[in-house]
Design a protein around this motif. Structure first.
Motif, PDB file in Angstrom:
ATOM      1  N   GLN A  94       0.091  -1.096   0.050  1.00 28.02           N
ATOM      2  CA  GLN A  94       0.269  -0.309   0.313  1.00 28.02           C
ATOM      3  C   GLN A  94       0.958   1.137   0.005  1.00 28.02           C
ATOM      4  O   GLN A  94       0.973   2.371  -0.441  1.00 28.02           O
ATOM      5  CB  GLN A  94      -0.909  -0.043   1.179  1.00 28.02           C
ATOM      6  N   THR A  95       2.147   1.213   0.477  1.00 25.57           N
ATOM      7  CA  THR A  95       2.832   2.277   0.581  1.00 25.57           C
ATOM      8  C   THR A  95       3.794   2.316  -1.029  1.00 25.57           C
ATOM      9  O   THR A  95       4.616   3.603  -0.220  1.00 25.57           O
ATOM     10  CB  THR A  95       3.369   1.925   1.569  1.00 25.57           C
ATOM     11  N   VAL A 151      11.501   3.466  -0.708  1.00 28.41           N
ATOM     12  CA  VAL A 151       9.925   3.894  -0.540  1.00 28.41           C
ATOM     13  C   VAL A 151       9.774   5.353  -1.207  1.00 28.41           C
ATOM     14  O   VAL A 151      11.054   5.892  -0.881  1.00 28.41           O
ATOM     15  CB  VAL A 151       9.558   3.771   0.974  1.00 28.41           C
ATOM     16  N   LYS A 179       3.786  10.279   4.188  1.00 23.31           N
ATOM     17  CA  LYS A 179       2.630   9.709   3.677  1.00 23.31           C
ATOM     18  C   LYS A 179       3.039   8.288   4.353  1.00 23.31           C
ATOM     19  O   LYS A 179       1.900   7.628   4.008  1.00 23.31           O
ATOM     20  CB  LYS A 179       0.973  10.101   3.442  1.00 23.31           C
ATOM     21  N   LYS A 180       3.808   8.034   2.997  1.00 27.65           N
ATOM     22  CA  LYS A 180       3.944   7.003   2.385  1.00 27.65           C
ATOM     23  C   LYS A 180       5.181   6.360   2.843  1.00 27.65           C
ATOM     24  O   LYS A 180       5.213   5.440   3.738  1.00 27.65           O
ATOM     25  CB  LYS A 180       4.334   6.321   0.517  1.00 27.65           C
ATOM     26  N   ARG A 181       6.320   6.873   3.539  1.00 23.87           N
ATOM     27  CA  ARG A 181       7.455   6.460   3.898  1.00 23.87           C
ATOM     28  C   ARG A 181       7.626   6.217   5.910  1.00 23.87           C
ATOM     29  O   ARG A 181       7.730   5.068   6.020  1.00 23.87           O
ATOM     30  CB  ARG A 181       8.433   7.887   3.913  1.00 23.87           C
TER      31      ARG A 181
END
Length: 507
Positions: free
Chosen positions: A138-139, A158, A163-165
């Motif tokens: 999802q990331t 990543v 918000k993803k990291r």
């Protein structure tokens, strides 16, 4: 394989049609994705831009990235290279926790580090393997753990977007701190390993490599295969895996490498966050020094095959040895430089004994090995050994050819930018620099260090570290006359020796 110029060509050709957001994990992944290679007329309008290639300054290819030595208040060495080209971050945690540490938990536990790496992402108290994989998916992250002889490496790639990291990084820390190593996962891994061990028996090159390390290192921790044996992995249980993690996967036994789209303050904050969320612990101790033999050691592995496989070698030196770069140059001249190398010229080009013959050094915490190997027809076995060993003895004793040295150095300099041609390769280099305690500016100093090496430097390093008279020779073939082989080796030493050389035949 695409080089830097190839990547630039493709980027120019496709620039008109690839303005939409495409995030790939690496240049190689992007180029291998057929969906990204749609050659439409609109994209081909960028071809005139290729004319600018003739104006490229080749000197810029040798400019190494600037490496920041971050001030980590937890005392964890942290190296960082800023790269704004892609919205990505590579994070590597390198622990002094490779296979060499297996028996520090208990004797007979070969493969413990490898099994720890293999099972960590199989589940924690909070998450099962599917949930863990889902977070990384999802990331848009890529996560891996690998154990080597010296190192235990945890890597995360990543997107730089917090918000993803942050979720991906927190999952990495969850795995590192709370892996459960459940019995069912361990049992499956042991079963798979047993199947691999069975296949190993049918691979003469792998058998030769295992026997070589055992013969050279004896009882030293480097002697056994990184993945262990059927006997050793059967002794591994969840408690042993947790003991290994708790002892070695700690902050004070770790270094951090960060590469990507961050500034220095952000990278320092990230490194300290990681350091504070890993148990502090203590640094691993020094590894023992291996015992060095003073004679020929001949090992024969009976194996029915039309090809005989041969490895020569002995204990080498450490990665921090001042002679390391001189030895890398010498190795490239002898057997690491393809068709131009001495070994390839003698065995293949002049005599056709083999398709390929190669030499290499492994530089590690404790002294690694120097070795060279090849395969040949059974009826050419003894003749090829005579040629290969004599070439090695003469390479050590005779003066270095100055032109060959300069050509070799020039080739190494041209190839060196491959070590920092992508964020992933830079990150790997930072991990090595941090783990082996090398200076942060080594990448930029390399061209100067290489250029400064003289013929005398190479000759001194050769005669100090390479020895034609105390080698381990492992041969995989149906049969072997060891007395005949010993005679060939002694004769080579006699024929290449002189009054002022240390090379003498063994009694």
């Amino acid at each position: 394989m695409f080089n830097k110029t190839s990547c630039l060509l493709l980027a120019l050709v496709f620039s008109a049609g690839l303005n939409h957001a495409v995030y790939a994990s690496s240049e190689e992944d992007f180029l291998n994705n057929e969906e990204n290679l749609d050659l439409s007329p609109n994209q081909l309008q960028s071809i005139p831009l290729l004319q600018s290639l003739k104006n490229l300054n080749t000197a810029t290819e040798y400019q190494a990235p600037y490496v920041h030595e971050l001030k980590n208040r937890y005392g964890v060495r942290s190296l960082f290279v800023e790269s704004q080209d892609l919205p990505m971050v590579d994070i590597q945690l390198t622990f002094n926790a490779g296979a060499a540490r297996d028996t520090e938990i208990a004797n007979g536990l070969g493969g413990l580090a490898s099994m720890t790496a293999r099972l960590m992402s199989e589940g924690t108290e909070k998450y099962n393997a599917t949930q863990i994989a889902s977070v990384f998916e999802q990331t848009g992250a890529r996560f891996s753990i690998q154990a080597y002889r010296d190192m235990f490496v945890v890597h995360l790639r990543v997107l730089s977007d917090p918000k993803k990291r942050e979720p991906a990084l927190n999952m990495l820390l969850e795995i590192l701190n709370n892996a459960t190593f459940k019995n069912n996962s361990l049992s499956l891994a042991v079963s798979n390993n047993q199947a691999g061990q069975q296949q190993l028996k049918e691979n003469p090159s792998r058998l030769m490599g295992i026997q070589f390390y055992r013969s050279v290192y004896g009882t030293h921790p480097y002697a056994e295969p990184i993945t262990g044996t059927n006997g050793s992995i059967k002794r591994i249980n969840p408690e042993r895996l947790k003991q290994f993690r708790d002892k070695f996967l700690v902050a004070q036994n770790m270094n951090i490498a960060i590469t990507g789209k961050l500034d220095t303050k952000e990278a320092q904050k990230l490194a300290e966050y990681i350091s504070s969320h890993v148990p502090q612990g203590t640094k691993a101790g020094e590894l023992a020094q291996p015992l060095i033999t003073d004679k020929f050691v001949i090992k024969h592995i009976p194996f029915q095959s039309t090809q005989a496989h041969i490895t020569f070698g002995h204990i080498g030196t450490t990665r921090n040895d001042p002679d390391r770069l001189a030895l890398e140059v010498a190795n490239r001249m002898f057997g690491g430089g393809g068709f131009n190398s001495i070994l390839m010229q003698e065995l293949r080009v002049k005599r056709g004994y083999t398709y390929g013959a190669y030499s290499s050094f492994s530089f590690s915490q404790a002294p690694g090995v120097f070795s060279f190997s090849y395969s040949t027809r059974q009826d050419q076995l003894m003749d090829s050994i005579k040629v290969a060993h004599k070439a090695f003895a003469e390479f050590i004793r005779q003066p270095i050819d100055r032109k060959q040295l300069e050509d070799t150095k020039a080739g190494m300099l041209r190839a060196y930018p491959n070590n920092y041609s992508s964020n992933a390769s830079i990150n790997a280099q930072l991990g090595l620099l941090g783990f082996y305690g090398q200076p942060a500016d080594y990448l930029s100093q390399y061209p100067k260090l290489l250029a400064s090496l003289t013929v005398k430097d190479i000759e001194n390093a050769l005669r100090k570290h390479l020895h034609a008279d105390n080698m381990t020779i492992v041969i995989v073939s149906p049969a072997l006359d060891q007395d005949e082989l010993q005679g060939i080796l002694d004769e080579n030493l006699t024929s290449t020796a002189s009054d002022n050389t240390r090379i003498k035949p063994k009694s």
